[in-house]
Design a protein around this motif. Sequence first.
Motif, PDB file in Angstrom:
ATOM      1  N   PHE A 370       0.854  -1.201   0.000  1.00  0.00           N
ATOM      2  CA  PHE A 370       0.000   0.000   0.000  1.00  0.00           C
ATOM      3  C   PHE A 370       0.884   1.243   0.000  1.00  0.00           C
ATOM      4  CE2 PHE A 370      -3.001  -3.140   1.252  1.00  0.00           C
ATOM      5  CZ  PHE A 370      -4.257  -2.657   0.909  1.00  0.00           C
ATOM      6  N   LEU A 371       0.562   2.193  -0.889  1.00  0.00           N
ATOM      7  CA  LEU A 371       1.300   3.456  -0.904  1.00  0.00           C
ATOM      8  C   LEU A 371       0.579   4.461  -0.023  1.00  0.00           C
ATOM      9  CD1 LEU A 371       2.037   3.768  -4.740  1.00  0.00           C
ATOM     10  CD2 LEU A 371       3.558   2.889  -2.938  1.00  0.00           C
ATOM     11  N   LYS A 372       1.368   5.311   0.620  1.00  0.00           N
ATOM     12  CA  LYS A 372       0.778   6.409   1.401  1.00  0.00           C
ATOM     13  C   LYS A 372       0.770   7.643   0.519  1.00  0.00           C
ATOM     14  CE  LYS A 372       2.399   4.820   5.882  1.00  0.00           C
ATOM     15  NZ  LYS A 372       3.402   5.011   6.938  1.00  0.00           N
ATOM     16  N   ILE A 373      -0.435   8.079   0.164  1.00  0.00           N
ATOM     17  CA  ILE A 373      -0.578   9.209  -0.751  1.00  0.00           C
ATOM     18  C   ILE A 373      -1.164  10.403  -0.006  1.00  0.00           C
ATOM     19  CG2 ILE A 373      -1.632  10.005  -2.921  1.00  0.00           C
ATOM     20  CD1 ILE A 373      -0.034   7.573  -3.553  1.00  0.00           C
ATOM     21  N   ARG A 374      -0.510  11.535  -0.186  1.00  0.00           N
ATOM     22  CA  ARG A 374      -1.001  12.763   0.442  1.00  0.00           C
ATOM     23  C   ARG A 374      -1.904  13.500  -0.550  1.00  0.00           C
ATOM     24  NH1 ARG A 374       0.938  17.881   0.986  1.00  0.00           N
ATOM     25  NH2 ARG A 374       2.499  17.286  -0.553  1.00  0.00           N
ATOM     26  N   ASN A 375      -3.106  13.882  -0.118  1.00  0.00           N
ATOM     27  CA  ASN A 375      -4.024  14.555  -1.047  1.00  0.00           C
ATOM     28  C   ASN A 375      -4.003  16.072  -0.852  1.00  0.00           C
ATOM     29  OD1 ASN A 375      -5.552  15.170   1.169  1.00  0.00           O
ATOM     30  ND2 ASN A 375      -7.349  13.995   0.585  1.00  0.00           N
ATOM     31  N   PHE A 376      -4.898  16.760  -1.574  1.00  0.00           N
ATOM     32  CA  PHE A 376      -4.885  18.235  -1.534  1.00  0.00           C
ATOM     33  C   PHE A 376      -5.308  18.793  -0.177  1.00  0.00           C
ATOM     34  CE2 PHE A 376      -9.355  19.593  -1.821  1.00  0.00           C
ATOM     35  CZ  PHE A 376      -9.979  18.380  -2.101  1.00  0.00           C
ATOM     36  N   ARG A 377      -5.986  17.935   0.647  1.00  0.00           N
ATOM     37  CA  ARG A 377      -6.362  18.386   1.995  1.00  0.00           C
ATOM     38  C   ARG A 377      -5.224  18.212   2.983  1.00  0.00           C
ATOM     39  NH1 ARG A 377     -11.331  15.981   0.468  1.00  0.00           N
ATOM     40  NH2 ARG A 377     -12.915  17.598   0.264  1.00  0.00           N
ATOM     41  N   GLY A 378      -4.139  17.564   2.512  1.00  0.00           N
ATOM     42  CA  GLY A 378      -3.019  17.309   3.411  1.00  0.00           C
ATOM     43  C   GLY A 378      -3.172  16.016   4.183  1.00  0.00           C
ATOM     44  N   GLU A 379      -4.248  15.247   3.888  1.00  0.00           N
ATOM     45  CA  GLU A 379      -4.457  13.962   4.573  1.00  0.00           C
ATOM     46  C   GLU A 379      -3.694  12.871   3.827  1.00  0.00           C
ATOM     47  OE1 GLU A 379      -9.249  14.983   4.728  1.00  0.00           O
ATOM     48  OE2 GLU A 379      -8.396  13.570   3.291  1.00  0.00           O
ATOM     49  N   THR A 380      -3.336  11.812   4.565  1.00  0.00           N
ATOM     50  CA  THR A 380      -2.670  10.677   3.934  1.00  0.00           C
ATOM     51  C   THR A 380      -3.658   9.527   3.803  1.00  0.00           C
ATOM     52  OG1 THR A 380      -0.647  11.400   4.955  1.00  0.00           O
ATOM     53  CG2 THR A 380      -0.648   9.177   4.088  1.00  0.00           C
ATOM     54  N   HIS A 381      -3.729   8.958   2.597  1.00  0.00           N
ATOM     55  CA  HIS A 381      -4.605   7.816   2.364  1.00  0.00           C
ATOM     56  C   HIS A 381      -3.757   6.638   1.903  1.00  0.00           C
ATOM     57  CE1 HIS A 381      -8.661   9.892   2.271  1.00  0.00           C
ATOM     58  NE2 HIS A 381      -7.821  10.907   2.338  1.00  0.00           N
ATOM     59  N   LEU A 382      -4.211   5.422   2.234  1.00  0.00           N
ATOM     60  CA  LEU A 382      -3.508   4.224   1.760  1.00  0.00           C
ATOM     61  C   LEU A 382      -4.120   3.790   0.435  1.00  0.00           C
ATOM     62  CD1 LEU A 382      -2.987   2.079   4.981  1.00  0.00           C
ATOM     63  CD2 LEU A 382      -1.257   3.298   3.630  1.00  0.00           C
ATOM     64  N   TYR A 383      -3.259   3.433  -0.493  1.00  0.00           N
ATOM     65  CA  TYR A 383      -3.713   3.095  -1.838  1.00  0.00           C
ATOM     66  C   TYR A 383      -3.041   1.785  -2.268  1.00  0.00           C
ATOM     67  CZ  TYR A 383      -4.740   3.656  -6.783  1.00  0.00           C
ATOM     68  OH  TYR A 383      -5.197   3.457  -8.046  1.00  0.00           O
ATOM     69  N   PRO A 384      -3.826   0.763  -2.670  1.00  0.00           N
ATOM     70  CA  PRO A 384      -3.224  -0.534  -3.021  1.00  0.00           C
ATOM     71  C   PRO A 384      -2.460  -0.429  -4.338  1.00  0.00           C
ATOM     72  CG  PRO A 384      -5.563  -0.542  -3.521  1.00  0.00           C
ATOM     73  CD  PRO A 384      -5.282   0.782  -2.881  1.00  0.00           C
ATOM     74  N   ASP A 385      -1.167  -0.738  -4.312  1.00  0.00           N
ATOM     75  CA  ASP A 385      -0.349  -0.629  -5.518  1.00  0.00           C
ATOM     76  C   ASP A 385      -0.629  -1.820  -6.444  1.00  0.00           C
ATOM     77  OD1 ASP A 385       1.388   0.676  -7.147  1.00  0.00           O
ATOM     78  OD2 ASP A 385       3.196   0.239  -5.966  1.00  0.00           O
ATOM     79  N   GLY A 386      -0.350  -1.622  -7.727  1.00  0.00           N
ATOM     80  CA  GLY A 386      -0.495  -2.721  -8.692  1.00  0.00           C
ATOM     81  C   GLY A 386       0.826  -3.461  -8.880  1.00  0.00           C
ATOM     82  N   PHE A 387       0.855  -4.383  -9.859  1.00  0.00           N
ATOM     83  CA  PHE A 387       2.058  -5.206 -10.112  1.00  0.00           C
ATOM     84  C   PHE A 387       2.459  -5.013 -11.553  1.00  0.00           C
ATOM     85  CE2 PHE A 387      -0.844  -7.184  -7.155  1.00  0.00           C
ATOM     86  CZ  PHE A 387      -0.046  -7.395  -6.037  1.00  0.00           C
ATOM     87  N   ASP A 388       3.759  -4.871 -11.806  1.00  0.00           N
ATOM     88  CA  ASP A 388       4.214  -4.699 -13.186  1.00  0.00           C
ATOM     89  C   ASP A 388       4.498  -6.027 -13.867  1.00  0.00           C
ATOM     90  OD1 ASP A 388       3.991  -1.933 -13.048  1.00  0.00           O
ATOM     91  OD2 ASP A 388       5.969  -1.775 -12.090  1.00  0.00           O
ATOM     92  N   GLU A 389       4.718  -7.092 -13.078  1.00  0.00           N
ATOM     93  CA  GLU A 389       5.036  -8.393 -13.684  1.00  0.00           C
ATOM     94  C   GLU A 389       3.765  -8.945 -14.345  1.00  0.00           C
ATOM     95  OE1 GLU A 389       5.127  -8.214 -10.048  1.00  0.00           O
ATOM     96  OE2 GLU A 389       6.901  -6.992 -10.426  1.00  0.00           O
ATOM     97  N   LEU A 390       3.948  -9.651 -15.459  1.00  0.00           N
ATOM     98  CA  LEU A 390       2.784 -10.271 -16.125  1.00  0.00           C
ATOM     99  C   LEU A 390       2.399 -11.563 -15.380  1.00  0.00           C
ATOM    100  CD1 LEU A 390       3.604  -9.858 -19.899  1.00  0.00           C
ATOM    101  CD2 LEU A 390       1.703  -8.838 -18.656  1.00  0.00           C
TER     102      LEU A 390
END
Length: 390
Positions: A370-390
């Motif tokens: 999960f990536l920690k992404i900061r949004n325009f409100r300054g809050e941090t949200h967790l976001y499930p990352d994808g996979f580059d391998e086939l």
Amino acid sequence: MSLLEHSAQTRTFIDRYFPQTTIDQWNDWKWQIRHQIKTAAELSRFITLTENEKTALARADKFSFAINPYTVSLLENDPAGAIRRTLVAVEEEWMNTEGESEDPLGEDPHRPVKAIVHRYPDRVLFLATGFCAVYCRYCTRSRLVGDAAQYKSEMKAWQDGFDYIRKNPEIRDVLITGGDPLTLSDEKLDFILKEIRSIPHVEFIRIGTKVPFALPQRITPELCAVLKKYHPLYLSVHVIHPREVTTESRQACERLADAGLPLGSQTVLLKGINDNVEVLKKLMHELLKVRVKPYYLFHCDPVAGSGHLRTSVQKGLEMIEGLRGHTTGYAVPHYALDMAGSGGKAALVPESVVGEEQRATQDGHGSQRFLKIRNFRGETHLYPDGFDEL
Ligand SMILES: *Cc1c(COP(=O)(O)O)cnc(C)c1O
């Protein structure tokens, strides 16, 4: 020539300072250029100059100064006024700070011929003229503009430029700039565009100009008829402050958009002039309303004598933070700085990915990042990352 409408403010200005001038004369861009104001004595008729400005304007050894009557009508009587500070010389221009240069982008060593700057593999600048409608005090190319000797042999310089583009098939994008190309006559522009358009490997042509905002009278139906013959033709318009968006410049942009030219803006971030989120947001909103897509917010280049106008890079990042998510995505330009020579432009973006964490999956056999992404409100949200391998 169909006439531009003008605002009540312009009308008052004409009546007060140019009582003998007819509206037809005022709307004639050549009249505007013939009546450029070039000295402190002339400018004093319109605004009260400070001692600093008078001294600076009297010194002729720095770069060009000229303002046409339309743009003079936009100058504030306050020395701290935004338009005034971008156009009227001050003594600080003679102070050079560390890292500044006459040629901050290191263009001169990348000019294989006089009219061409070639710093990226697939695209070039075509320097069409050294003349401008007004001379911005922070100009990156102040070493080249306003000097009549620079454009004496323009036809020869243009021909060498066309030849260079013809001989280099990797060039797919030509940005016609200067100086300001839209200060050339319809005939000369038609000629330059025709020659460049006739080169088969040139896919994309742009013109860089401040004319819609500094000499809107130039945007005549005749000019638009020339430009629309050469599509796809884009226009990058230089604009700094919402006060430049007037009754006149609105019509200029609308005419260009109606002629099918996609319009993108280029704004230079300037200290005490537009380094303020509310001012920039207003500018971007005004631009969208006249069908100009905000394209670049440039960090001010370290051109010699620009220290009093340059902010920190941190300030620029704050401006983008204040726009992204807080207004229409279309209203947010790319913030970029330009490094000398082959350095080129680099986009500057506030950090959004501020961390990551691995979490065990529900079945207990694996893990998910999960990536920690900061949004325009300054809050941090967790976001499930994808996979580059086939
Ligand atoms: C800015 C610039 C361009 C155009 O860059 P874009 O990012 O495509 O707008 C091309 N050539 C030179 C030398 C430049 O400085």
